[in-house]
Design an enzyme around this catalytic site. Sequence first.
Site, PDB file in Angstrom:
ATOM      1  CG  HIS A 277      -1.998   1.020   1.225  1.00  0.00           C
ATOM      2  ND1 HIS A 277      -2.193   1.914   0.193  1.00  0.00           N
ATOM      3  CD2 HIS A 277      -2.959   1.321   2.145  1.00  0.00           C
ATOM      4  CE1 HIS A 277      -3.223   2.699   0.475  1.00  0.00           C
ATOM      5  NE2 HIS A 277      -3.696   2.376   1.665  1.00  0.00           N
ATOM      6  CG  HIS A 328      -4.093   2.482  -9.613  1.00  0.00           C
ATOM      7  ND1 HIS A 328      -5.452   2.545  -9.432  1.00  0.00           N
ATOM      8  CD2 HIS A 328      -3.527   3.034  -8.504  1.00  0.00           C
ATOM      9  CE1 HIS A 328      -5.715   3.115  -8.271  1.00  0.00           C
ATOM     10  NE2 HIS A 328      -4.570   3.422  -7.686  1.00  0.00           N
ATOM     11  CG  ASP A 387       3.266   4.809  -5.413  1.00  0.00           C
ATOM     12  OD1 ASP A 387       3.335   5.690  -4.540  1.00  0.00           O
ATOM     13  OD2 ASP A 387       2.433   3.894  -5.394  1.00  0.00           O
TER      14      ASP A 387
END
Length: 451
Positions: A277, A328, A387
Site C-alpha cells: 500500500h 493500478h 508512485d
Amino acid sequence: MNTKMKKEYVIYKLSEEMKKATRIDNELFTKFDVKRGLRNEDGTGVLVGLTKVGNVVGYERVPGGGLKPIPGKLFYRGYDVEDIAHNMMKEKRFGFEEVAYLLLSGHLPNKEELSSFGELINDNMPLEQKTKMNIIELEGNNIMNILARSVLEMYRFDPDAESTTSDILMRQSVELISKFPTIIAYAYNMLRHATHGRSLHIRHPNENLSIAENFLYMLKKDFTKLDARTLDMLLVLQAEHGGGNNSTFTVRVVSSSRTDTYSAIAAGIGSLKGPLHGGANIQVVDMYHHLQENIKDWNSVEEIDTYFTRMLNKEVYDKSGLIYGIGHAVYTISDPRALLLKELARDLAREKGKELEFAFLELLEERAIEIFGRVKNNGKTVSSNVDFYSGFVYELIGLPQEIYTPLFAMARIVGWCAHRNEELNFEGKRIIRPAYKNVLDDVAYVPIKKR
C-alpha cells in the site's frame, strides 16, 4: 536439548503445522463465488458502501458487462482534482489546506474561511510536551510506528476522546491534520540523531507558513519555494482516494464499531505502512537506482526494453516479475495524479540540474508500459501510477526514504478523517461485518488420552 533449543523447536513445529492449516485451494474461491480481496472476477472492487467524499474513475462499463479503459479521473467532493491542481499551479499558491477544508466540510472555502482554517491549523501544530518528549525518547527506525503510537498518545490529552458527536469529530480531525507534520518531522530528526549521530533539531512550527512549508522548515529548515509547492501538490494529490483503498477502508471498518478516533486512525496507519500500500514509492526509487546502474545507455530503447523483459520474466533485479510504479487497481489509460506530478517533477528537475535523470525516468515510463503489454499479452491496459514519480520528487526535494510513507499518511489523514466522519454520521449506521465461508469439514473431538 537445552531450554533455548526446545523453545525454538516448538516454534518451528507450530510454524510448519500453521502452513498446512492455512492452505486453501484456489479452486474453492471460484466454487463458492468468493471475492478474494473484495475484488470481482474482472478486477473491479466489490461495492460495500456509499460515499460523498471522493471518487476514483479508470474505466466505464459497456453493454454486456465489459469494461472500457478511459483516462483516469479523481474527484474530491465532486470536483475534478485536475481542475483544483491546475488552478493552484497557475496561481503558484499552496492548496493542501483548501483541499482539507473541502474534504472535511463538503464545499470549497472562500478567502475568509480559508484564512480562518489556516490559522486554526497553525494553532494546533505544536505538540503536547509529554508527546514531544515521548517521540524524543522512542527507539526504533520506523517512523510509521512512532506516528501510530503518537496518535494513540493524543487520546490521553483529549477530554472527549470517546465522543462521536460531529463537533468533537471535527475538532479531532483538525488536530490530527495539524499535528501529523510535527510528529513526523520530530520523529525523523530523532531517528537521524540516534542512528547517525547528527545534531538534534526541534524547530517549532512557524505560524506564517503553510503545512508544506512548515514541514520542510521543521525537518531541515532550508528549502526552495518550488520544493514547498511540489510537496504541497503531493499532499493535495494523496489526500483522498475513495473509500475502497486499504487504509481508508480500514478506518471505516474500525470506525463502524464506534471506537474512538485515535484507535481508528492508528489502524489506518498500520494498513498504510504495508509495502503493498504505502511503501510502493520506495520500491520505485530502489528500482530506478538499480536501472541507472545496470543500463549503460540511458537513451537506448533496445537496452531498456531488454532489461524490462528480463525483469518481467523474473530474471533480474528482485526477480518479483514486477515493474514498480506501473499499473493500478482502478486506473487504466492514465493516473491523473501521475500526470500532474510529472509536470512539477519536470520543473523541479530543471531547478536541481537533474534533467538527464528526469528524461531517463520518462523514457523508462514509456518503455515499461510498452513492454508490459508485449510480455504479459493479457489485453490489460496499464499506465504509470503516482508512485512512479513521487519517490523521484522526494529525492529532488532532499527528503530521506524513512519519511516517504509517513508523508503519504500526512496527506491521507484528511481522507481518513472525512470518511470516518461520514461513517459515523449517516443514517442507518451498521457495524461492517462481512462473512467468510468455512471450507473445513466438521471433526469429532478426540480426548487427550486417545491422541
